[in-house]
Design a protein around this motif. Sequence first.
Motif, PDB file in Angstrom:
ATOM      1  N   GLY A  73       0.805  -1.271   0.133  1.00 53.13           N
ATOM      2  CA  GLY A  73       0.004  -0.023  -0.178  1.00 53.13           C
ATOM      3  C   GLY A  73       0.874   1.046   0.038  1.00 53.13           C
ATOM      4  O   GLY A  73       0.327   2.340  -0.179  1.00 53.13           O
ATOM      5  N   GLY A  74       2.272   1.092   0.174  1.00 54.44           N
ATOM      6  CA  GLY A  74       2.766   2.364   0.065  1.00 54.44           C
ATOM      7  C   GLY A  74       2.960   3.195   1.527  1.00 54.44           C
ATOM      8  O   GLY A  74       2.235   3.043   2.176  1.00 54.44           O
ATOM      9  N   ALA A  75       3.590   4.043   1.205  1.00 53.48           N
ATOM     10  CA  ALA A  75       3.924   4.984   2.545  1.00 53.48           C
ATOM     11  C   ALA A  75       2.331   5.853   2.734  1.00 53.48           C
ATOM     12  O   ALA A  75       1.935   5.891   3.662  1.00 53.48           O
ATOM     13  N   SER A  76       1.968   5.968   1.566  1.00 52.48           N
ATOM     14  CA  SER A  76       0.392   6.731   1.191  1.00 52.48           C
ATOM     15  C   SER A  76      -0.444   5.956   2.145  1.00 52.48           C
ATOM     16  O   SER A  76      -1.420   6.352   2.817  1.00 52.48           O
ATOM     17  N   GLN A  77      -0.731   4.526   2.268  1.00 48.90           N
ATOM     18  CA  GLN A  77      -1.691   3.934   2.844  1.00 48.90           C
ATOM     19  C   GLN A  77      -1.400   3.921   4.500  1.00 48.90           C
ATOM     20  O   GLN A  77      -2.370   4.020   5.016  1.00 48.90           O
ATOM     21  N   ASN A 100       4.452  18.196   0.647  1.00 48.54           N
ATOM     22  CA  ASN A 100       3.466  17.619   0.114  1.00 48.54           C
ATOM     23  C   ASN A 100       3.025  16.225   0.935  1.00 48.54           C
ATOM     24  O   ASN A 100       1.860  16.109   1.092  1.00 48.54           O
ATOM     25  N   PHE A 101       3.955  15.279   1.103  1.00 46.54           N
ATOM     26  CA  PHE A 101       3.616  14.138   1.621  1.00 46.54           C
ATOM     27  C   PHE A 101       2.900  14.253   3.089  1.00 46.54           C
ATOM     28  O   PHE A 101       2.209  13.772   3.466  1.00 46.54           O
ATOM     29  N   ALA A 102       3.807  15.069   3.889  1.00 48.86           N
ATOM     30  CA  ALA A 102       3.182  15.585   5.110  1.00 48.86           C
ATOM     31  C   ALA A 102       1.726  16.349   5.230  1.00 48.86           C
ATOM     32  O   ALA A 102       1.055  15.839   5.914  1.00 48.86           O
ATOM     33  N   PHE A 146       5.489  13.650  11.646  1.00 51.62           N
ATOM     34  CA  PHE A 146       6.373  14.610  11.036  1.00 51.62           C
ATOM     35  C   PHE A 146       6.898  13.757  10.066  1.00 51.62           C
ATOM     36  O   PHE A 146       7.277  12.458  10.001  1.00 51.62           O
ATOM     37  N   THR A 147       7.492  14.346   8.727  1.00 51.70           N
ATOM     38  CA  THR A 147       8.280  13.741   7.664  1.00 51.70           C
ATOM     39  C   THR A 147       9.504  13.951   7.693  1.00 51.70           C
ATOM     40  O   THR A 147       9.997  15.207   7.700  1.00 51.70           O
ATOM     41  N   TYR A 148      10.407  12.991   8.064  1.00 52.85           N
ATOM     42  CA  TYR A 148      11.695  13.097   8.292  1.00 52.85           C
ATOM     43  C   TYR A 148      12.377  13.776   7.485  1.00 52.85           C
ATOM     44  O   TYR A 148      13.432  14.982   7.740  1.00 52.85           O
ATOM     45  N   ASN A 150      12.196  15.301   3.572  1.00 52.83           N
ATOM     46  CA  ASN A 150      11.228  16.066   2.357  1.00 52.83           C
ATOM     47  C   ASN A 150      11.708  15.847   1.096  1.00 52.83           C
ATOM     48  O   ASN A 150      12.597  16.544   0.773  1.00 52.83           O
ATOM     49  N   THR A 151      11.231  14.533   0.475  1.00 55.46           N
ATOM     50  CA  THR A 151      11.821  14.189  -0.730  1.00 55.46           C
ATOM     51  C   THR A 151      11.930  15.137  -1.838  1.00 55.46           C
ATOM     52  O   THR A 151      12.696  15.469  -2.670  1.00 55.46           O
ATOM     53  N   ILE A 152      10.772  15.958  -1.819  1.00 54.29           N
ATOM     54  CA  ILE A 152      10.571  16.975  -2.782  1.00 54.29           C
ATOM     55  C   ILE A 152      11.321  18.122  -2.636  1.00 54.29           C
ATOM     56  O   ILE A 152      11.894  18.623  -3.506  1.00 54.29           O
ATOM     57  N   SER A 169       6.900   9.083  12.398  1.00 51.92           N
ATOM     58  CA  SER A 169       7.649   9.774  11.512  1.00 51.92           C
ATOM     59  C   SER A 169       7.691   8.830  10.005  1.00 51.92           C
ATOM     60  O   SER A 169       7.810   7.862  10.109  1.00 51.92           O
ATOM     61  N   ASP A 170       7.436   9.567   9.004  1.00 54.19           N
ATOM     62  CA  ASP A 170       7.572   9.105   7.767  1.00 54.19           C
ATOM     63  C   ASP A 170       9.102   9.264   7.261  1.00 54.19           C
ATOM     64  O   ASP A 170       9.693  10.287   7.044  1.00 54.19           O
ATOM     65  N   ILE A 171       9.649   8.032   7.173  1.00 49.57           N
ATOM     66  CA  ILE A 171      11.172   7.855   6.966  1.00 49.57           C
ATOM     67  C   ILE A 171      11.567   7.528   5.545  1.00 49.57           C
ATOM     68  O   ILE A 171      12.452   6.878   5.355  1.00 49.57           O
ATOM     69  N   SER A 172      10.609   7.469   4.394  1.00 45.48           N
ATOM     70  CA  SER A 172      10.490   6.841   3.177  1.00 45.48           C
ATOM     71  C   SER A 172      12.030   7.268   2.673  1.00 45.48           C
ATOM     72  O   SER A 172      12.539   6.276   1.910  1.00 45.48           O
ATOM     73  N   SER A 173      12.365   8.658   2.597  1.00 48.12           N
ATOM     74  CA  SER A 173      13.479   8.834   1.919  1.00 48.12           C
ATOM     75  C   SER A 173      14.969   9.257   2.763  1.00 48.12           C
ATOM     76  O   SER A 173      15.506   9.617   2.159  1.00 48.12           O
ATOM     77  N   ALA A 192       9.660   1.309   0.256  1.00 48.08           N
ATOM     78  CA  ALA A 192      10.746   0.871  -0.110  1.00 48.08           C
ATOM     79  C   ALA A 192      11.493   1.628  -1.371  1.00 48.08           C
ATOM     80  O   ALA A 192      12.691   1.229  -1.428  1.00 48.08           O
ATOM     81  N   GLN A 193      10.655   2.144  -1.942  1.00 51.94           N
ATOM     82  CA  GLN A 193      11.301   2.395  -3.443  1.00 51.94           C
ATOM     83  C   GLN A 193      12.245   3.553  -3.567  1.00 51.94           C
ATOM     84  O   GLN A 193      12.633   3.980  -4.477  1.00 51.94           O
ATOM     85  N   LYS A 194      12.560   3.895  -2.173  1.00 54.18           N
ATOM     86  CA  LYS A 194      13.629   5.282  -2.209  1.00 54.18           C
ATOM     87  C   LYS A 194      14.902   4.491  -2.044  1.00 54.18           C
ATOM     88  O   LYS A 194      15.856   4.885  -2.704  1.00 54.18           O
ATOM     89  N   ASN A 195      14.906   4.089  -0.830  1.00 53.95           N
ATOM     90  CA  ASN A 195      16.388   3.522  -0.309  1.00 53.95           C
ATOM     91  C   ASN A 195      16.624   1.875  -0.022  1.00 53.95           C
ATOM     92  O   ASN A 195      17.722   1.703   0.383  1.00 53.95           O
TER      93      ASN A 195
HETATM   94  C1  LIG Z   1       7.862   8.496  -1.924  1.00 49.49           C
HETATM   95  C2  LIG Z   1       7.342   8.958  -0.601  1.00 49.49           C
HETATM   96  C3  LIG Z   1       5.901   8.979  -0.287  1.00 49.49           C
HETATM   97  C4  LIG Z   1       4.873   8.244  -0.941  1.00 49.49           C
HETATM   98  O1  LIG Z   1       5.324   6.883  -0.835  1.00 49.49           O
HETATM   99  P1  LIG Z   1       4.252   5.756  -1.691  1.00 49.49           P
HETATM  100  O2  LIG Z   1       5.082   4.408  -1.156  1.00 49.49           O
HETATM  101  O3  LIG Z   1       4.326   6.048  -3.082  1.00 49.49           O
HETATM  102  O4  LIG Z   1       3.064   5.947  -1.055  1.00 49.49           O
HETATM  103  C5  LIG Z   1       5.437   9.324   0.935  1.00 49.49           C
HETATM  104  N1  LIG Z   1       6.486   9.993   2.041  1.00 49.49           N
HETATM  105  C6  LIG Z   1       7.725  10.311   1.426  1.00 49.49           C
HETATM  106  C7  LIG Z   1       8.489  10.977   2.466  1.00 49.49           C
HETATM  107  C8  LIG Z   1       8.223  10.029   0.230  1.00 49.49           C
HETATM  108  O5  LIG Z   1       9.406  10.247  -0.133  1.00 49.49           O
END
Ligand SMILES: *Cc1c(COP(=O)(O)O)cnc(C)c1O
Length: 358
Positions: A73-77, A100-102, A146-148, A150-152, A169-173, A192-195
Amino acid sequence: MAVFNFSAGPSMLADEVKLEAQREFLNCVNSGMSITEMSHRSKPYEKIHNESISLLRELMNIGDEFEVLLLQGGASQQFDAIPLNLLVNKGRADYIITGNFASKAFQEAQKFGDVSIAASSKDRNFAYIPNVDSINFRSDLDYIHFTYNNTIFGTKFTNLPKTSTTLVSDISSIILSENIEVNKFGLLYAGAQKNIGPSGLTVVIVRKDLIGTCLPICPTMLKYSVQTENNSLYNTPPCFSIYMATLTFRWIKKLGGVDAINKINKYKAGLLYDFIDNSKFYKNPVDIADRSLMNVPFTTPSAELDAQFVKGAESLGLLSLKGHRSVGGMRASIYNAMPIEGVKTLISYMEKFELSQK
Ligand SMILES: *Cc1c(COP(=O)(O)O)cnc(C)c1O
């Protein structure tokens, strides 16, 4: 032609990881099958699944008080799953908005409780991180989000809010690119698709005492308790993505772990930021103290030149450098798998491009 892929995600994987996947593809762990064909209830798969969890625990120093979940479901789920599972005692949470993600996380959480914005850096198009020590969080909260990194916008938190409230915290990137003090948090999550590997896998690290109750409307698939009880095998997990993650975790461990890779990341980002700071032609919009090591946005003096820059870069195999539409310009994502040589090649192209404009 050798290419360097600067995409923000899905992003580069280490050559070593891809070669190992290729080598094993027709015969994964001596099963005679590829990983994509195996039952998720089979012994060989189970071994990979559990190795993935134990390697991540080791690399991130995750204590026994936490569960590690491998979800879809991704970080978004998780923007929904988190409030559905955690807004259970007070029904209240505060969000720090740094991009944006925050904002998306906040918008979802609002559907499920009394959720409010504690601070935002929108006034300067998210080019900085609000000073966490001067944020007035509300009292009686279930958590602070918080979003640790910010990818964008290319910013990251360097200080954590000093609070007894549960931190989420969202640590996706940023996951596995530097040491994260897991025990300061109640929950961490990352696509997973960042790191880590291909898309399809979402890692959730959640403190055990937060698992159990959830809002009555929480769908079964989003319940941390259900996923925990089933070792993330309630239904078919993203087997291939988990396998690739395992290979990446082995690769990081072989390199010396997160601290070793963080040294390389600091070096790579340092080269690029130093070059930008010493140039009058290129600019990075972010406050220096808040700069990301993973995502580096930059601009030339005009949008026309930005477009020319990206086109020229592509012809040299420097790919996906176009910035996000909300920032413009360029963005170089230099995750763990980006070799030092990739950053050096980018910088030498930047030098040449600048000179060609004089
Ligand atoms: C890419 C990203 C997301 C979105 O991730 P999905 O897996 O596509 O839902 C959310 N938060 C951060 C910080 C991201 O870099």
